[in-house]
Design an enzyme around this catalytic site. Structure first.
Site, PDB file in Angstrom:
ATOM      1  N   GLY A 103      36.794  46.062  32.382  1.00 16.31           N
ATOM      2  CA  GLY A 103      38.012  45.428  32.914  1.00 16.31           C
ATOM      3  C   GLY A 103      39.248  45.872  32.165  1.00 16.31           C
ATOM      4  O   GLY A 103      39.202  46.844  31.390  1.00 16.31           O
ATOM      5  N   ASN A 104      40.355  45.198  32.388  1.00 16.18           N
ATOM      6  CA  ASN A 104      41.583  45.513  31.655  1.00 16.18           C
ATOM      7  C   ASN A 104      42.386  44.236  31.438  1.00 16.18           C
ATOM      8  O   ASN A 104      42.008  43.170  31.912  1.00 16.18           O
ATOM      9  CB  ASN A 104      42.405  46.579  32.390  1.00 16.18           C
ATOM     10  CG  ASN A 104      42.833  46.121  33.770  1.00 16.18           C
ATOM     11  OD1 ASN A 104      43.619  45.197  33.910  1.00 16.18           O
ATOM     12  ND2 ASN A 104      42.279  46.754  34.806  1.00 16.18           N
ATOM     13  N   ARG A 105      43.476  44.351  30.721  1.00 17.54           N
ATOM     14  CA  ARG A 105      44.203  43.153  30.276  1.00 17.54           C
ATOM     15  C   ARG A 105      45.262  42.673  31.264  1.00 17.54           C
ATOM     16  O   ARG A 105      46.054  41.797  30.943  1.00 17.54           O
ATOM     17  CB  ARG A 105      44.913  43.444  28.952  1.00 17.54           C
ATOM     18  CG  ARG A 105      44.002  43.648  27.789  1.00 17.54           C
ATOM     19  CD  ARG A 105      44.852  43.823  26.531  1.00 17.54           C
ATOM     20  NE  ARG A 105      44.092  44.437  25.469  1.00 17.54           N
ATOM     21  CZ  ARG A 105      43.237  43.790  24.704  1.00 17.54           C
ATOM     22  NH1 ARG A 105      43.037  42.491  24.893  1.00 17.54           N
ATOM     23  NH2 ARG A 105      42.571  44.433  23.764  1.00 17.54           N
TER      24      ARG A 105
END
Ligand code: C5P
Length: 440
Positions: free
Chosen positions: A222-224
């Site tokens: 995932g990412n932020r």
């Protein structure tokens, strides 16, 4: 207050009787002006008895009194409920072929329309265009409620309840007139800060958040991205009159609370409020890049503008086992083979799902020895082929997941066409300012 209550010919005309009684109970003088078709549903004696005033449909009924001008000029507020598709078409065209439409042209007070019709009629481009025209002229067109319609169908198109119409209409003239027991603050739009309605009648699709690529049933890459910039774009577009669909990928919790997004995979769900007092937007929740791509393309077919504000994973695991990957003692980690994801933005820009569609991307960049943030942004703008790219510098607390943002807006050739810094809403408005200039 002196209120004109227009009633047009739909089955929901019976609710106008309840609205009339409610307004009278609150002490307002109400004159009912039905159309000929409205009298097919509710008889004039009902309106006359409850309002205590005469009822006529024609301009010719009291010629010496020049009724339409006198009624229009003397009114503090005009409410039309229900407002049919036919009535809105006549009002948008400025026709004056009965007492109600003529009176509307003479009125200089706030005008509130509460539409009611079948979902197909509400969604029809002709109705959308008429609603947009009326809103551009400052008429308040209330969103219809969703639910059971005449016959077996359900969907958006129901006349809102009389209490809701009264509250919204009265708040337009003076918030102090609204019966406090009826007030739901999320439904009262702020009237003191009118937004430019330069996106009225436009359909926009916005992706927000960050994708998750499944490694196995419990793990993901995932990412932020929190989704805040995408939400701000949706809020700004809705406030400027657009019909907004938000494709929401794994928003941060506090942002999810703001949009009341639907369960994952439920498809477009109609009304979710983008913020207190703002028009609703449709929300589709997705998780992976594949789901995001499908949802954006499905909604994008009818869109005038697509904005890709989501952080999309460039790569995904080549395969996803159905069972959780086990840690085998002494064997070390299992390698994860990655394959490249499609570039959704570049696809949209090169294909154009709809003629004249404006495609906008975001580019989160860091400067390095091979170029500055802006130089990298320029290269990306040319490569992606989008009409606009909003370039922002990330890292050191800027960009992802933060409250504020700072962007430089480039056109497809990489030339600077805009700049904004401040809240994500301010940045969103700067992006829409640039988009509006490109719309036909
Ligand atoms: O190439 P990069 O990820 O920096 O590009 C960012 C822009 O491209 C964003 O608008 C993002 O939504 C979009 N994008 C996409 N599909 C991908 C990767 C990025 O649409 N696979």
């Amino acid at each position: 207050m002196r209120i004109l209550l227009g009633v047009t010919g739909g089955i929901a005309a019976y609710k106008a009787v309840l609205l009339l009684r409610l307004l009278r109970e609150q002490g307002h003088a109400v004159r009912v002006i039905p159309t000929r078709a409205a009298l097919q549903f509710v008889g004039a004696p009902t309106f006359e008895a409850l309002s205590g005033e005469p009822v006529s449909t024609e301009v010719f009924d009291d010629v010496p009194g020049v009724q339409h001008v006198a009624l229009g000029k003397g009114a503090d507020l005009v409410i039309v409920a229900p407002a049919t598709a036919d009535f809105m078409a006549r009002a948008a065209a400025g026709l004056a072929d009965d007492l109600l439409t003529t009176t509307l042209l003479a009125a200089r007070c706030p005008v509130v329309l509460a539409p009611a019709m079948h979902t197909e009629m509400w969604d029809h481009p002709a109705t959308r265009a008429n609603v947009a025209t009326l809103r551009q002229r400052g008429v308040r067109v209330i969103e219809p409620a969703s639910g059971r319609l005449t016959g077996v169908d359900t969907g958006p198109g129901r006349l809102p309840e009389p209490e809701d119409i009264a509250r919204e209409a009265l708040s337009l003239v003076s918030p102090s007139l609204v019966d406090p027991t009826l007030v739901d603050p999320t439904l009262v739009e702020p009237v003191e800060t009118p937004e430019p309605q330069d996106l009225a009648g436009r359909r926009v699709v916005i992706s927000a958040g960050g994708t998750r690529e499944p490694i196995d049933p419990v793990r993901f890459i995932g990412n932020r991205s929190s989704g805040r910039q995408g939400i701000a774009l949706a809020q700004a577009a809705a406030a400027r009159g657009a019909d907004v669909t938000l494709i929401a990928a794994n928003l941060a919790q506090d942002v999810t609370d703001q949009v009341e997004a639907a369960p994952v995979g439920s498809g477009p769900v109609g009304s979710a409020r983008t913020a207190a007092g703002q028009p609703p937007c449709a929300v589709v929740r997705v998780e992976s890049t594949a789901e995001l791509r499908d949802a954006v393309r499905a909604a994008g077919v009818a869109a005038d503008v697509v904005v890709m504000a989501a952080a999309v994973a460039d790569f995904r695991p080549a395969s996803t086992p159905e069972a959780k990957i086990k840690k085998v003692p002494g064997q070390g980690p299992a390698p994860i083979e990655l394959v490249e994801n499609p570039d959704i933005l570049a696809e949209l820009a090169h294909e154009r799902l709809r003629a004249g569609q404006v495609v906008v991307g975001f580019a989160a960049e860091t400067g390095d020895e091979s170029g500055s943030v802006l130089e990298h942004g320029r290269t990306k703008a040319r490569r992606k082929g989008a009409d606009l790219i909003a370039v922002n510098a990330v890292g050191s607390g800027r960009g992802f997941g933060t409250e504020g943002n700072e962007v430089t807006i480039l056109d497809g050739a990489g030339d600077v066409v805009g700049q904004a810094s401040g809240s994500k809403r301010e940045v969103a408005d700067a992006v829409w300012d640039a988009v509006v200039k490109l719309l036909p």
